[in-house]
Design a protein around this motif. Sequence first.
Motif, mmCIF file in Angstrom:
data_model
loop_
_atom_site.group_PDB
_atom_site.id
_atom_site.type_symbol
_atom_site.label_atom_id
_atom_site.label_comp_id
_atom_site.label_asym_id
_atom_site.label_seq_id
_atom_site.Cartn_x
_atom_site.Cartn_y
_atom_site.Cartn_z
ATOM 1 N N UNK A 82 0.824 -1.210 0.000
ATOM 2 C CA UNK A 82 0.000 0.000 0.000
ATOM 3 C C UNK A 82 0.854 1.254 0.000
ATOM 4 N N UNK A 83 0.186 2.361 -0.217
ATOM 5 C CA UNK A 83 0.772 3.676 0.004
ATOM 6 C C UNK A 83 0.046 4.286 1.202
ATOM 7 N N UNK A 84 0.538 5.404 1.655
ATOM 8 C CA UNK A 84 -0.135 6.061 2.776
ATOM 9 C C UNK A 84 -1.591 6.381 2.437
ATOM 10 N N UNK A 85 -1.867 6.680 1.193
ATOM 11 C CA UNK A 85 -3.225 7.060 0.797
ATOM 12 C C UNK A 85 -4.200 5.884 0.839
ATOM 13 N N UNK A 86 -3.706 4.665 0.705
ATOM 14 C CA UNK A 86 -4.591 3.493 0.700
ATOM 15 C C UNK A 86 -4.505 2.678 1.990
ATOM 16 N N UNK A 87 -3.761 3.184 2.948
ATOM 17 C CA UNK A 87 -3.496 2.466 4.195
ATOM 18 C C UNK A 87 -4.392 3.025 5.300
ATOM 19 N N UNK A 88 -4.905 2.138 6.156
ATOM 20 C CA UNK A 88 -5.767 2.570 7.250
ATOM 21 C C UNK A 88 -5.038 2.503 8.587
ATOM 22 N N UNK A 89 -5.310 3.469 9.438
ATOM 23 C CA UNK A 89 -4.832 3.450 10.819
ATOM 24 C C UNK A 89 -6.057 3.495 11.723
ATOM 25 N N UNK A 90 -6.340 2.372 12.353
ATOM 26 C CA UNK A 90 -7.507 2.239 13.229
ATOM 27 C C UNK A 90 -7.007 2.180 14.665
ATOM 28 N N UNK A 91 -7.025 3.309 15.327
ATOM 29 C CA UNK A 91 -6.402 3.427 16.643
ATOM 30 C C UNK A 91 -7.432 3.305 17.755
ATOM 31 N N UNK A 92 -7.147 2.452 18.719
ATOM 32 C CA UNK A 92 -7.997 2.352 19.900
ATOM 33 C C UNK A 92 -7.891 3.643 20.698
ATOM 34 N N UNK A 93 -9.034 4.194 21.093
ATOM 35 C CA UNK A 93 -9.051 5.453 21.827
ATOM 36 C C UNK A 93 -10.224 5.472 22.788
ATOM 37 N N UNK A 94 -9.935 5.578 24.071
ATOM 38 C CA UNK A 94 -11.001 5.789 25.036
ATOM 39 C C UNK A 94 -11.472 7.235 24.894
ATOM 40 N N UNK A 95 -12.731 7.425 24.532
ATOM 41 C CA UNK A 95 -13.303 8.765 24.440
ATOM 42 C C UNK A 95 -14.411 8.867 25.476
ATOM 43 N N UNK A 96 -14.250 9.795 26.416
ATOM 44 C CA UNK A 96 -15.234 9.985 27.474
ATOM 45 C C UNK A 96 -15.689 11.440 27.444
ATOM 46 N N UNK A 97 -16.951 11.641 27.080
ATOM 47 C CA UNK A 97 -17.534 12.984 27.079
ATOM 48 C C UNK A 97 -18.101 13.228 28.475
ATOM 49 N N UNK A 98 -17.508 14.165 29.191
ATOM 50 C CA UNK A 98 -17.892 14.335 30.593
ATOM 51 C C UNK A 98 -17.538 15.726 31.091
ATOM 52 N N UNK A 99 -18.273 16.167 32.089
ATOM 53 C CA UNK A 99 -17.922 17.380 32.826
ATOM 54 C C UNK A 99 -17.229 17.033 34.139
ATOM 55 N N UNK A 100 -16.951 15.740 34.338
ATOM 56 C CA UNK A 100 -16.275 15.261 35.542
ATOM 57 C C UNK A 100 -15.068 14.434 35.142
ATOM 58 N N UNK A 101 -14.012 15.065 34.627
ATOM 59 C CA UNK A 101 -12.848 14.320 34.146
ATOM 60 C C UNK A 101 -12.211 13.428 35.205
ATOM 61 N N UNK A 102 -12.265 13.841 36.469
ATOM 62 C CA UNK A 102 -11.601 13.074 37.522
ATOM 63 C C UNK A 102 -12.112 11.641 37.576
ATOM 64 N N UNK A 103 -13.407 11.467 37.449
ATOM 65 C CA UNK A 103 -13.989 10.123 37.496
ATOM 66 C C UNK A 103 -13.541 9.299 36.300
ATOM 67 N N UNK A 104 -13.430 9.940 35.136
ATOM 68 C CA UNK A 104 -13.003 9.227 33.938
ATOM 69 C C UNK A 104 -11.546 8.778 34.063
ATOM 70 N N UNK A 105 -10.688 9.670 34.557
ATOM 71 C CA UNK A 105 -9.287 9.286 34.761
ATOM 72 C C UNK A 105 -9.187 8.100 35.720
ATOM 73 N N UNK A 106 -9.946 8.160 36.803
ATOM 74 C CA UNK A 106 -9.912 7.088 37.797
ATOM 75 C C UNK A 106 -10.389 5.768 37.206
ATOM 76 N N UNK A 107 -11.311 5.820 36.250
ATOM 77 C CA UNK A 107 -11.816 4.604 35.634
ATOM 78 C C UNK A 107 -10.851 3.973 34.649
ATOM 79 N N UNK A 108 -10.021 4.793 33.994
ATOM 80 C CA UNK A 108 -9.103 4.294 32.968
ATOM 81 C C UNK A 108 -7.775 3.833 33.554
ATOM 82 N N UNK A 109 -7.327 4.434 34.633
ATOM 83 C CA UNK A 109 -5.992 4.142 35.163
ATOM 84 C C UNK A 109 -5.785 2.675 35.563
ATOM 85 N N UNK A 110 -6.770 1.981 36.143
ATOM 86 C CA UNK A 110 -6.532 0.551 36.427
ATOM 87 C C UNK A 110 -6.254 -0.270 35.170
ATOM 88 N N UNK A 111 -6.906 0.087 34.072
ATOM 89 C CA UNK A 111 -6.652 -0.583 32.789
ATOM 90 C C UNK A 111 -5.218 -0.331 32.344
#
Length: 345
Positions: free
Chosen positions: A217-246
């Motif tokens: 492939x070339x860069x134009x035909x290649x896919x990058x499928x990246x795992x990303x935890x996305x948490x929409x929140x007004x309480x970031x502290x709780x989200x950080x606490x939930x992800x850190x054990x992982x």
Amino acid sequence: MKLGLQLGYWGAQPPHNHAELVAAAEEHDFDAVFTAEAWGSDAYTPLSWWGSSTERVRLGTSVIQLSARTPTACAMAAQTLDHLSGGRHIVGLGVSGPQVVEGWYGQKFPKPLARTREYIDIMRQVWAREAPVTSDGPHYRLPLAGEGTTGLGKPLKSIVHPLRKDIPIFLGAEGPKNIALTAEIADGWLPLFYTPRLADQYNEWLDEGFNRPGARNTRETFEICATAQIVVTDDPAAAYAGIKPFLALYMGGMGSEDTNFHAEVYRRMGYGDVVDEVTELFRSGRKAEAAAIIPNEAVDDSAIIGDEAHVQKEIKRWEAAGVTTMLVSPGSPAEVERLAALVAE
């Protein structure tokens, strides 16, 4: 930017809401659904089960382990699911690590890059059906001959004609050599802990592969499928606490103390001291303490946490870095819908 639903692998019990999540992903224009495996549930059975209720989303593995199946067995499963899904399958492969490969599968781990190259070559021979499948080895010799065999093995051609001869293969690669190999011989990359901050470094490794003679492939035909935890929140502290054990599990508990490929990813990010401390605490049974010492910055490197405006800004940053799909793990159909709306905007 596209979205993929990452269902992952099972914990102690089967998950209760994956049917709902898959239905929501299909309804709200997610591009794909992915399953994984470790040393419990397999990836193909849930993918086929939930995928049978869909008509549009692509069905991928992120990832299946090379040592769990011979290359011909993997090619058989892939072409079967590709037929049943109408050409929607993505084969996501990974080498895992020596603890799993030798401890769970009873296979040899050394030479993972050479094994990967040989494995994929055999799979593509199966799908091409141009001749009986053969391989000189040394890792997957076909037909097998020599001491301990009957000598009756013969090259075979798949009975089934594949729906597609070019079923896409993505690789779950973390180190520089493996990432370059991915760009050379695969159709996409499945990074687990991707950070846009190191995009220039990743692109250097990818370009090495793209520039090799015969690169697929070339860069134009290649896919990058990246795992990303996305948490929409007004309480970031709780989200950080939930992800850190992982993160603590992957930094400090996956693999052996001196052979942990996930830990090396975070060392390359600049968190070597954190990795050392997390590993020491985690392996002494102090898992909560190991999670607690992980700084928020380490979470932010491979996750997006914040209000809608922040999430949208960060998604654009990941896209600008070259990511084509973000693999997310929302906990409810409502979260699926919300993420789809944010990307659409």
